[in-house]
Design a protein around this motif. Sequence first.
Motif, mmCIF file in Angstrom:
data_model
loop_
_atom_site.group_PDB
_atom_site.id
_atom_site.type_symbol
_atom_site.label_atom_id
_atom_site.label_comp_id
_atom_site.label_asym_id
_atom_site.label_seq_id
_atom_site.Cartn_x
_atom_site.Cartn_y
_atom_site.Cartn_z
ATOM 1 N N ALA A 53 -13.579 -3.723 11.255
ATOM 2 C CA ALA A 53 -12.616 -2.986 12.075
ATOM 3 C C ALA A 53 -13.145 -2.848 13.503
ATOM 4 O O ALA A 53 -14.356 -2.824 13.730
ATOM 5 N N PRO A 54 -12.250 -2.729 14.491
ATOM 6 C CA PRO A 54 -12.707 -2.580 15.876
ATOM 7 C C PRO A 54 -13.496 -1.300 16.072
ATOM 8 O O PRO A 54 -13.250 -0.294 15.414
ATOM 9 N N ARG B 132 0.828 -1.205 0.000
ATOM 10 C CA ARG B 132 0.000 0.000 0.000
ATOM 11 C C ARG B 132 0.859 1.249 0.000
ATOM 12 O O ARG B 132 1.828 1.373 0.714
ATOM 13 N N HIS B 133 0.497 2.198 -0.831
ATOM 14 C CA HIS B 133 1.151 3.506 -0.848
ATOM 15 C C HIS B 133 0.152 4.519 -1.393
ATOM 16 O O HIS B 133 -0.857 4.151 -1.997
ATOM 17 N N VAL C 275 -16.393 -1.999 1.678
ATOM 18 C CA VAL C 275 -17.023 -1.409 2.865
ATOM 19 C C VAL C 275 -17.434 -2.510 3.836
ATOM 20 O O VAL C 275 -17.252 -2.378 5.063
ATOM 21 N N THR C 276 -17.946 -3.608 3.320
ATOM 22 C CA THR C 276 -18.305 -4.735 4.183
ATOM 23 C C THR C 276 -17.088 -5.247 4.939
ATOM 24 O O THR C 276 -17.169 -5.537 6.147
ATOM 25 N N ALA C 277 -15.950 -5.353 4.257
ATOM 26 C CA ALA C 277 -14.723 -5.790 4.911
ATOM 27 C C ALA C 277 -14.288 -4.792 5.985
ATOM 28 O O ALA C 277 -13.895 -5.169 7.092
ATOM 29 N N ALA C 278 -14.383 -3.490 5.677
ATOM 30 C CA ALA C 278 -13.957 -2.455 6.621
ATOM 31 C C ALA C 278 -14.830 -2.439 7.861
ATOM 32 O O ALA C 278 -14.384 -2.010 8.939
ATOM 33 N N GLN C 279 -16.065 -2.912 7.745
ATOM 34 C CA GLN C 279 -16.952 -2.955 8.904
ATOM 35 C C GLN C 279 -16.483 -3.941 9.971
ATOM 36 O O GLN C 279 -16.993 -3.936 11.090
ATOM 37 N N GLY D 188 -11.007 3.256 8.072
ATOM 38 C CA GLY D 188 -10.342 3.696 6.852
ATOM 39 C C GLY D 188 -9.147 2.834 6.493
ATOM 40 O O GLY D 188 -8.945 2.479 5.320
ATOM 41 N N GLN D 189 -8.330 2.499 7.488
ATOM 42 C CA GLN D 189 -7.158 1.660 7.221
ATOM 43 C C GLN D 189 -7.577 0.268 6.757
ATOM 44 O O GLN D 189 -6.983 -0.295 5.833
ATOM 45 N N THR D 190 -8.604 -0.299 7.381
ATOM 46 C CA THR D 190 -9.079 -1.613 6.951
ATOM 47 C C THR D 190 -9.597 -1.553 5.520
ATOM 48 O O THR D 190 -9.370 -2.466 4.718
ATOM 49 N N LEU D 191 -10.269 -0.445 5.191
ATOM 50 C CA LEU D 191 -10.798 -0.274 3.834
ATOM 51 C C LEU D 191 -9.675 -0.283 2.800
ATOM 52 O O LEU D 191 -9.748 -0.992 1.793
ATOM 53 N N ILE D 192 -8.619 0.500 3.040
ATOM 54 C CA ILE D 192 -7.578 0.595 2.021
ATOM 55 C C ILE D 192 -6.717 -0.666 1.951
ATOM 56 O O ILE D 192 -6.183 -0.992 0.889
ATOM 57 N N LEU D 193 -6.609 -1.400 3.071
ATOM 58 C CA LEU D 193 -5.882 -2.667 3.008
ATOM 59 C C LEU D 193 -6.703 -3.726 2.282
ATOM 60 O O LEU D 193 -6.158 -4.528 1.518
#
Length: 222
Positions: free
Chosen positions: A36-37, A10-11, A30-34, A150-155
């Motif tokens: 996140a803690p 990631r960059h 977005v489902t994946a980012a949900q 946000g970090q989970t989304l971009i990963l």
Amino acid sequence: MDTEKAISARHSVRYFTDQIVSEQDLRELVTAAQQAPSWVNSQPEHIYIATGATLETVRQAQAKLDNADSNDQLEPSHSDLPVTAREKWSQEAQANMSQWSAGITTTLGQNGPHLMQQAAAKLYNAPAVVYLTLPSGYSSWSLYDLGAFGQTLILAAQNRHIDSMTAYQFVKYPNMLRQNLAIPENEQIISGIALGYADKGAAVNRITAQREALDQVLKISN
């Protein structure tokens, strides 16, 4: 792609191709980012994604605001989340910022800042921009939740070989965004994340950032 590979790959991409990101990919990211803690499972964030004609309307509206004379500008450039002037950051942070700024000129030459401005003016040619909001009066803990989201989304995006860019440029005209994206007045626009596919020929995508040496930031107590 495993997690560590996604993290290292990631960059920040500062100019994207015209290739679209599918709606299915956006929904699944977005489902994946949900996952996140979230503080007591509060899940305070709302997500607004602009693509296609809507994003083009935002792009044109922002360009108009950027180019307006100061006396005629209807909405000054500002974000809902206050920005701290560089001189008010810690000396360590200022040194890192200065090193990054100097690296732009080293990589792109004296025209580097201008190239950066040109890319920013086009919202980096992003085919999709994700806007993350929190309710007015949000808890400070919610900022952590939003950062984790946000970090989970971009990963998750990187895992699909979808590139990203988080930038102030996306959120500096919150009133315009509320008007064009139907974001309620009682939500604060905190973060904007571009998603798309890197234009490998764009000079601004050669910019890199160094991280501090591990021993400068880490202390392990046994």
